[in-house]
Design an enzyme around this catalytic site. Structure first.
Site, short mmCIF file in Angstrom:
data_model
loop_
_atom_site.label_atom_id
_atom_site.label_comp_id
_atom_site.label_asym_id
_atom_site.label_seq_id
_atom_site.Cartn_x
_atom_site.Cartn_y
_atom_site.Cartn_z
N SER A 155 -64.42 10.47 -49.39
CA SER A 155 -63.51 11.55 -49.79
C SER A 155 -62.55 11.96 -48.68
O SER A 155 -61.63 12.73 -48.91
CB SER A 155 -64.30 12.79 -50.24
OG SER A 155 -64.83 13.47 -49.13
N LYS A 204 -65.41 18.43 -44.78
CA LYS A 204 -64.20 18.66 -45.56
C LYS A 204 -63.18 19.46 -44.75
O LYS A 204 -63.50 20.07 -43.74
CB LYS A 204 -64.53 19.44 -46.84
CG LYS A 204 -65.36 18.69 -47.88
CD LYS A 204 -64.56 17.60 -48.54
CE LYS A 204 -65.34 16.97 -49.69
NZ LYS A 204 -66.52 16.24 -49.20
#
Length: 235
Positions: free
Chosen positions: A155, A193
């Protein structure tokens, strides 16, 4: 020699890489230099690349590498930056560069514990301590405690973070918006993230369009560190 804008952009990219672990977007660079269009950023980056100050990794999105940063010659009395003018009336900057490290001079290393795997995808169960470590050059670290995590998932590939990379994390309890953070969600799931706070909510953003941004109430998310650098092994 660099123009003031080239030097300003080089410093901005270098600072952004050190703070977040990935290169800034063209929009961020445009705003930082108060330019009207991204075409100016493209020209500045190309000039810095031609002069050997920047390297672009064309196979990765938003992947710039600062090769060298000039140190300014300063008058002992006058500490402000001064620029020398050429006959073409273009402001240019004279730099001083340190000698490259000789091959036989090995960098000082430190051994960091690898605490487990971290998801660069959907959050996974909290990381577990491991009994092995990784050697990292001291020059890649800053003050404070550091530890290592193995990246699992894709991701964050557009930020140059790939499955199997070793993420070097600087331990901290808060980060600035836009920095890549190790976030613990609900005290049981951890993920890597881009961290952004919006009022009383926290957004954990991927760097891959195939994944969705995750929004949580601020009390559900606890920062455990910021990405400092990456190590990658090639077979």
């Amino acid at each position: 020699m660099l123009t003031p804008k080239q030097y300003q952009l080089l410093l901005y990219i270098d600072k952004h890489l050190k703070q977040t672990g990935y290169s800034p977007s063209f929009d961020e660079m445009k705003d930082a230099l108060s330019l009207r269009s991204k075409s100016g950023i493209h020209r500045l980056i190309s000039a810095l690349e031609d002069r050997g100050f920047l390297k672009r990794h064309h196979h990765r999105a938003r992947a710039l590498e600062v090769v060298k940063v000039p140190a300014l010659e300063q008058n002992p009395v006058e500490t402000s930056v001064t620029f020398e003018k050429e006959t073409s009336n273009t402001n240019v900057l004279q730099g001083i560069f340190s000698e490259p490290q000789r091959a036989h001079e090995m960098p000082a290393m430190i051994s960091l514990p690898v605490l487990g795997r971290i998801a660069a995808g959907l959050p996974m169960e909290a990381i577990e301590h491991s009994d092995y470590s990784v050697d990292v050059p001291l020059s890649m670290l800053s003050s404070g405690k550091h530890y290592a995590l193995i990246v699992s998932g894709d991701s964050m590939v557009e930020a140059g973070i790939h499955d199997g990379d070793t993420a070097i994390i600087q331990e901290c309890q808060s980060v600035e918006n836009g920095q890549i953070a190790v976030a613990l969600v609900d005290n049981q799931e951890v993920t890597l993230k881009i961290f952004r706070r919006h009022g009383r909510s926290v957004a954990l953003e991927p760097a891959n369009s195939a994944y969705d941004v995750q929004i949580f109430a601020e009390e559900r998310v606890r920062v455990q560190g910021r990405l400092k650098t990456l190590l990658r092994h090639y077979s």
